[in-house]
Design a protein around this motif. Sequence first.
Motif, PDB file in Angstrom:
ATOM      1  N   UNK B  17      85.038  42.957  -6.740  1.00  0.00           N
ATOM      2  CA  UNK B  17      84.771  43.857  -8.031  1.00  0.00           C
ATOM      3  C   UNK B  17      82.924  43.315  -8.290  1.00  0.00           C
ATOM      4  N   UNK B  18      82.347  42.261  -7.871  1.00  0.00           N
ATOM      5  CA  UNK B  18      80.885  42.243  -8.133  1.00  0.00           C
ATOM      6  C   UNK B  18      79.925  43.368  -7.545  1.00  0.00           C
ATOM      7  N   UNK B  19      80.863  44.207  -6.029  1.00  0.00           N
ATOM      8  CA  UNK B  19      79.584  45.519  -5.759  1.00  0.00           C
ATOM      9  C   UNK B  19      80.354  46.605  -6.956  1.00  0.00           C
ATOM     10  N   UNK B  20      81.866  46.482  -7.314  1.00  0.00           N
ATOM     11  CA  UNK B  20      82.006  47.686  -8.085  1.00  0.00           C
ATOM     12  C   UNK B  20      80.907  48.050  -9.039  1.00  0.00           C
ATOM     13  N   UNK B  21      80.971  46.447  -9.450  1.00  0.00           N
ATOM     14  CA  UNK B  21      80.025  46.361 -11.262  1.00  0.00           C
ATOM     15  C   UNK B  21      78.832  46.886 -10.322  1.00  0.00           C
ATOM     16  N   UNK B  22      78.265  45.891  -9.969  1.00  0.00           N
ATOM     17  CA  UNK B  22      76.904  46.255  -9.256  1.00  0.00           C
ATOM     18  C   UNK B  22      76.359  47.884  -8.805  1.00  0.00           C
ATOM     19  N   UNK B  23      77.185  48.295  -8.404  1.00  0.00           N
ATOM     20  CA  UNK B  23      76.972  50.019  -7.979  1.00  0.00           C
ATOM     21  C   UNK B  23      76.574  50.996  -9.526  1.00  0.00           C
ATOM     22  N   UNK B  24      77.718  50.396 -10.090  1.00  0.00           N
ATOM     23  CA  UNK B  24      77.370  51.404 -11.945  1.00  0.00           C
ATOM     24  C   UNK B  24      76.312  50.591 -12.625  1.00  0.00           C
ATOM     25  N   UNK B  25      76.104  49.214 -12.455  1.00  0.00           N
ATOM     26  CA  UNK B  25      75.292  48.820 -12.806  1.00  0.00           C
ATOM     27  C   UNK B  25      73.541  49.217 -12.190  1.00  0.00           C
ATOM     28  N   UNK B  26      73.765  49.514 -10.718  1.00  0.00           N
ATOM     29  CA  UNK B  26      72.128  49.564 -10.535  1.00  0.00           C
ATOM     30  C   UNK B  26      71.473  51.253 -11.358  1.00  0.00           C
ATOM     31  N   UNK B  27      73.053  52.600 -12.238  1.00  0.00           N
ATOM     32  CA  UNK B  27      72.232  53.227 -13.000  1.00  0.00           C
ATOM     33  C   UNK B  27      72.378  52.948 -14.231  1.00  0.00           C
ATOM     34  N   UNK B  28      73.271  52.360 -14.762  1.00  0.00           N
ATOM     35  CA  UNK B  28      73.497  51.786 -16.097  1.00  0.00           C
ATOM     36  C   UNK B  28      71.658  51.078 -16.743  1.00  0.00           C
ATOM     37  N   UNK B  29      71.244  49.718 -15.247  1.00  0.00           N
ATOM     38  CA  UNK B  29      69.560  49.553 -15.829  1.00  0.00           C
ATOM     39  C   UNK B  29      69.162  50.501 -15.251  1.00  0.00           C
ATOM     40  N   UNK B  30      68.774  51.937 -14.413  1.00  0.00           N
ATOM     41  CA  UNK B  30      67.671  52.466 -14.211  1.00  0.00           C
ATOM     42  C   UNK B  30      67.656  53.238 -15.547  1.00  0.00           C
ATOM     43  N   UNK B  31      69.215  53.368 -16.762  1.00  0.00           N
ATOM     44  CA  UNK B  31      69.658  54.653 -17.305  1.00  0.00           C
ATOM     45  C   UNK B  31      69.116  53.466 -18.868  1.00  0.00           C
ATOM     46  N   UNK B  32      68.597  52.410 -18.338  1.00  0.00           N
ATOM     47  CA  UNK B  32      67.914  52.167 -19.494  1.00  0.00           C
ATOM     48  C   UNK B  32      68.759  51.682 -20.645  1.00  0.00           C
TER      49      UNK B  32
END
Lengths: 430, 301
Positions: B17-32
């Motif tokens: 779960x943490x990896x799935x969230x983190x993978x998406x989170x990277x892009x969320x963060x970079x897209x502000x």
Amino acid sequence: MEDFIYFFSFQDPNVLMVVVGISLLSISAAMVGTFTFLDKKALIGDAISHAVLPGVCLAFMLSGNKNPYWIVSGAFITGALSTYIISWVSNYTKLKEDTVIAAVLSIFFGLGIVIMTQLQQTGNAALSGLDHFIFGNAISIVRKDLLVYGILALTIILVILFFYKEFKVMVFNRSYAQSIGLPVKRLEFLFNSLMVLAVVTGIQAIGVVLMAALLITPAAAAKFWTDRLDRMLIIAVVFSLISGIVGAYISFVLPHMPTGPWVVIVLSLIAFLSFFFSVKKGVLTKWIAKRNYQRKIHSDHILKALFGAWEKDKQGLKTENIFNIFPGKNFKTQYSINKLNKKGYITENQSIIQLTESGLTEAKRIVRLHRLWELYMTEYMNIAPDHVHDSAEKLEHIITPELESKLDKNLNFPKADPHHSIIPRDPKKP
Amino acid sequence: MSFDPNAFIIIVTGSMIAISCGLLGVFLMLRKMAMTGDAISHAVLPGIVLAFMISGSRHGLTMVIGAGLVGIIATVFIEYLSNKVKLQSDASIGITFTSLFAIGIILITFLANKIDLDQDCVLYGEIAYVPIDLWISGSGQILGPRVTYLSLINLILVSLFIYLFFKELKISTFDKEFAASIGLSTVGVNYGLMGMVSYTTVSSFEAVGAILVVALLVVPPATAYLWSKDLNKLIKITIALGIIVSIAGYYLAFALNSSIAGAMASVAGFIFFASVILQRKQLPLIKKKLSGLKTAEANTP
């Protein structure tokens, strides 16, 4: 209905107490929220409302009961800590502020849940109402709590009124505030404390998760009715009051229903109505204005086409010809023709449309503006004559009479446009 | 410590779960869009409840579809409020998620007797139940913990999404204008990402709860960003952090006898703040070293 009368006649002192409490907190939250909204800090309120959870739980843990003084202090400490951490981390790292807010929010909430699960294992019966802090239930507030929360809310309201001017300058023009010697740093600290206090006051009635709405939504809705800060504050307060009282009423009628969600629902409803129907900036208002403008453009174009025919000494245009000028827009064209007919600009006779006297004047005016603007573009902007049509096509509908006479004067009352067409003039005017 | 199969299952599920969230989170963060992720994980609640009501169970596709739909609706709403209504973006996010979340809570309260879903479970989730919540096939054969399967499927889908659309995600994240100019549908990429976030929220919500999904979406990528700016490294560090957070979170919760999801968030927070402090402390040190090197260079003939 009986419930309704019972509730709103306030014969039950408990009901009266809840209503007074929720009113005070709605007012204070809406006032603080208006400034946070204008300061573009709306989501910090969200972070604070999540961050008070560990404070509330720690206070339970240390005091062993629901003593409001402990809870308020605990919540205040972690809430304030979260705002401090947010500004610290976003100032000293390359992380963007929204990332920091989201990170701090979830970390604090996670910590809160760890402490809460610890508490639940102690099996202390006094802790049974702990979940009220998450979802909020105004009805669960007792007299002792109310006194504390009421005083806090009153303090917030009074402090904001007292520092109204200072906060106003700070929110609208920070550098100006600094230049006139206001202690911006200290004011900011005061304001952040008020924001945390407002959240702390609201948590038991509204709940931590939804408290953010009470800060953001009234201000956002009020912004659609006015541009003036004083009016915006009043409108936000009224919206917030209505939702607070309606929310309390609903959770009174439906006993198992938490107050918070209903307050938020009513508030969101008011906000959406404002977004769509506000007289100033509502989506609907803007849409109507845009449609009216487009209709005006369309009938202007019909007049221009008729004027073109008049210039070539034709006796009007056939109705079907006019429809052919605007392919695929038959409905719109028919509407415009009816409208022009009503205004007395055109007459329709045996499917031939002709300009009337006043129609001709109006058509001349539009064509004059079009050609004047074309000439102005070529003379003053040095734009080639074959490039000026599009710009004139847009501006012919909006050039005011003042601007027209200015153009006329600057161009020395020209006779022809760059394409050697005559600029039509009103014979009645010089 | 002896091998405990339940602990192993919980840690593996948590990591996935943490990896799935983190993978998406990277892009969320970079897209502000970190707060949009937060908003979606709150906003899918009514979708989850309605899907529960319709299908009558937590299992199955209805829930994923329900939450996915509401997630997309929330995204559309946020975009609409900020672009068409001209509301400032933070307020759009705030209003959207609070109203949807409120609707969700009200639905739960109304349906409290009819469905097996309560407010607490929405907020915290309980990953500790994973090993006992078994997936039993039609013939009565026990196939293993259900949530573990769900999170495995989720991880595969998220990885596939990132792998297949990596170029598109990367271009539209770093250079929106360029992406639009080469005919890439930035709107499509955006909704795709938001759809994946909604789906991930749903499939992890039983385990870690609606709010703690945010911790896993945002905190590991934010921590990783403190250590690297390179996208590939960012993803690798985020994955490593996801695994560390699940292992340490489990044992912290075990030691304190508390919520595992909360402990995971706390551990993630601890690593995050430790990184922030190290970054701040390290900067002046590195600068000192560099200036020391320069003077040394200048002194050598």
